[in-house]
Design an enzyme around this catalytic site. Sequence first.
Site, mmCIF file in Angstrom:
data_model
loop_
_atom_site.group_PDB
_atom_site.id
_atom_site.type_symbol
_atom_site.label_atom_id
_atom_site.label_comp_id
_atom_site.label_asym_id
_atom_site.label_seq_id
_atom_site.Cartn_x
_atom_site.Cartn_y
_atom_site.Cartn_z
ATOM 1 N N ASP A 46 33.981 9.005 88.151
ATOM 2 C CA ASP A 46 33.154 10.155 87.768
ATOM 3 C C ASP A 46 33.934 11.157 86.912
ATOM 4 O OD1 ASP A 46 30.763 11.568 87.748
ATOM 5 O OD2 ASP A 46 30.478 11.455 89.913
ATOM 6 N N ASP B 173 22.502 12.316 85.351
ATOM 7 C CA ASP B 173 22.089 11.630 86.580
ATOM 8 C C ASP B 173 20.591 11.326 86.621
ATOM 9 O OD1 ASP B 173 24.668 11.698 87.422
ATOM 10 O OD2 ASP B 173 24.357 13.165 89.018
ATOM 11 N N TRP C 164 28.792 10.399 81.943
ATOM 12 C CA TRP C 164 27.486 10.999 81.612
ATOM 13 C C TRP C 164 27.203 11.028 80.112
ATOM 14 C CZ3 TRP C 164 30.154 15.742 84.012
ATOM 15 C CH2 TRP C 164 30.495 15.495 85.346
#
Length: 416
Positions: free
Chosen positions: A166, A239, A218
């Site tokens: 992440d 997300d 992302w």
Amino acid sequence: TTKVTTTTSSTTTKVSTTSTSSTSTSAAAQPSGAGPSRVVGKTPALGWNSWNAYQGNINDAKIRAAADSIVSLGLKTSGYTYVNIDDCWSDISGRDNATNRIKPDTNKFPSGIKGVADYVHSLGLLVGIYSDAGTTTCAGYPGSLGHETTDAQTWAEWGVDYLKYDNCNVPGNWSDTYNGGADYDWYNSNSALRYRQMTTALASVASVRPIQYGICNWGNANVWTWGARVGHSWRMSGDSSATWSYITSIITQNTYYLDYVGMSSCNDMDMMEIGNGALTLNEQRTHFAMWAALKSPILLGTDLSKLNSTQLAILKNTELLAFSQDTTIGTPAKPYKTGTTPPEYYAGKSVKGTHVFVMNIGSAAASKVVTFSEVTGLTCTSCKVHDMWTGKDLGTFTTSYTVTVDTHDTIALLIT
Ligand SMILES: *[C@@H]1O[C@H](CO)[C@@H](O)[C@H](O)[C@H]1NC(C)=O
Ligand SMILES: *[C@@H]1O[C@H](CO)[C@@H](O)[C@H](O)[C@H]1NC(C)=O
Ligand SMILES: *[C@@H]1O[C@H](CO)[C@@H](O)[C@H](O)[C@H]1NC(C)=O
């Protein structure tokens, strides 16, 4: 060495960035250049991830139950392999002071991650872990930035097979300082370097334990242009959520980046929401069909024991999964007709022939015409049409095939 963080003009910054990556002494550790393992991750990952179902509220029993369900519901037989533990598995108080290793939260995981991994492996499945290319994870647990080698070794010892990495809590000196110029290769950006340090660490354990690498930044720093050199998949957006607007918006976004998808390298449209929220059955069919057609990983994100037989039949559809997992052709389906947002008509090849996927984004059932001469790569004028959802031959049609598609549903055809 003067660092790039204080420069403001883009011209200066570009020069500085270039010199940073060619003179590496006190700057960020320069990765060796070893790429992702080619032993794993050839086709998009199929499996389950804990986040959408449980967020941080995970433990040993829930992970084992998910693994059990993958077997008992027949999902393993369909190809679902990964049981991925997301954020909140580690000891939030920090690394081991003596060894600097990240430690499992032993209240949640009394037998450690190794205990869970051994169990998951005993079922013939693979296990995934989560970390973050920053100081702490999104939920505030220890991050791996600067600890890549230690963590890769630890995970390899535990038997980890997959990493979701992440992008939260990145220190200021790692921010990207240059964002202009068509010739700039984002592979040299600080974002990519943070992810490349983990590529190098994973490469150092790959002979013991090849670990599939899911980049989760992302869609920042033009990740689609460097993702294939660094990992096996990369999130190309923010997300997910269990809504039709999310499903359609992510499909729209992904259509811009499909040329970067191929064997061992895919755009990750984020984890599945089937079983969550208030998606209609048609919307769940579209969610699954389009993730398969565009070759995204398909990581189920719900309490599997609550899926009903209709939902399971969607997730186990043999022909859609075969398109996703084609080991000969890695190219996804791509839009062949525009004019709507997202486009409704997609075509792609598999070893079996040409596949067409048609979404109906309208709010009522509508007649859709597949005109053979418009479909990329199709040369027949009298063509055999086969329904991938039902596995039935629909007949031979001349020039075009017309079908009514229900609102928010997607049809999937093999045309030869
Ligand atoms: C940011 O600072 C840390 C700690 O000093 C250092 O290890 C790292 O290399 C720096 N990052 C960059 C991009 O220079
Ligand atoms: C590490 O040491 C600090 C201070 O000595 C202590 O507060 C902390 O709990 C220790 N962390 C772990 C994970 O043992
Ligand atoms: C399964 O759930 C969906 C809603 O998600 C519903 O439309 C469908 O009818 C259900 N199927 C069965 C067999 O209960």
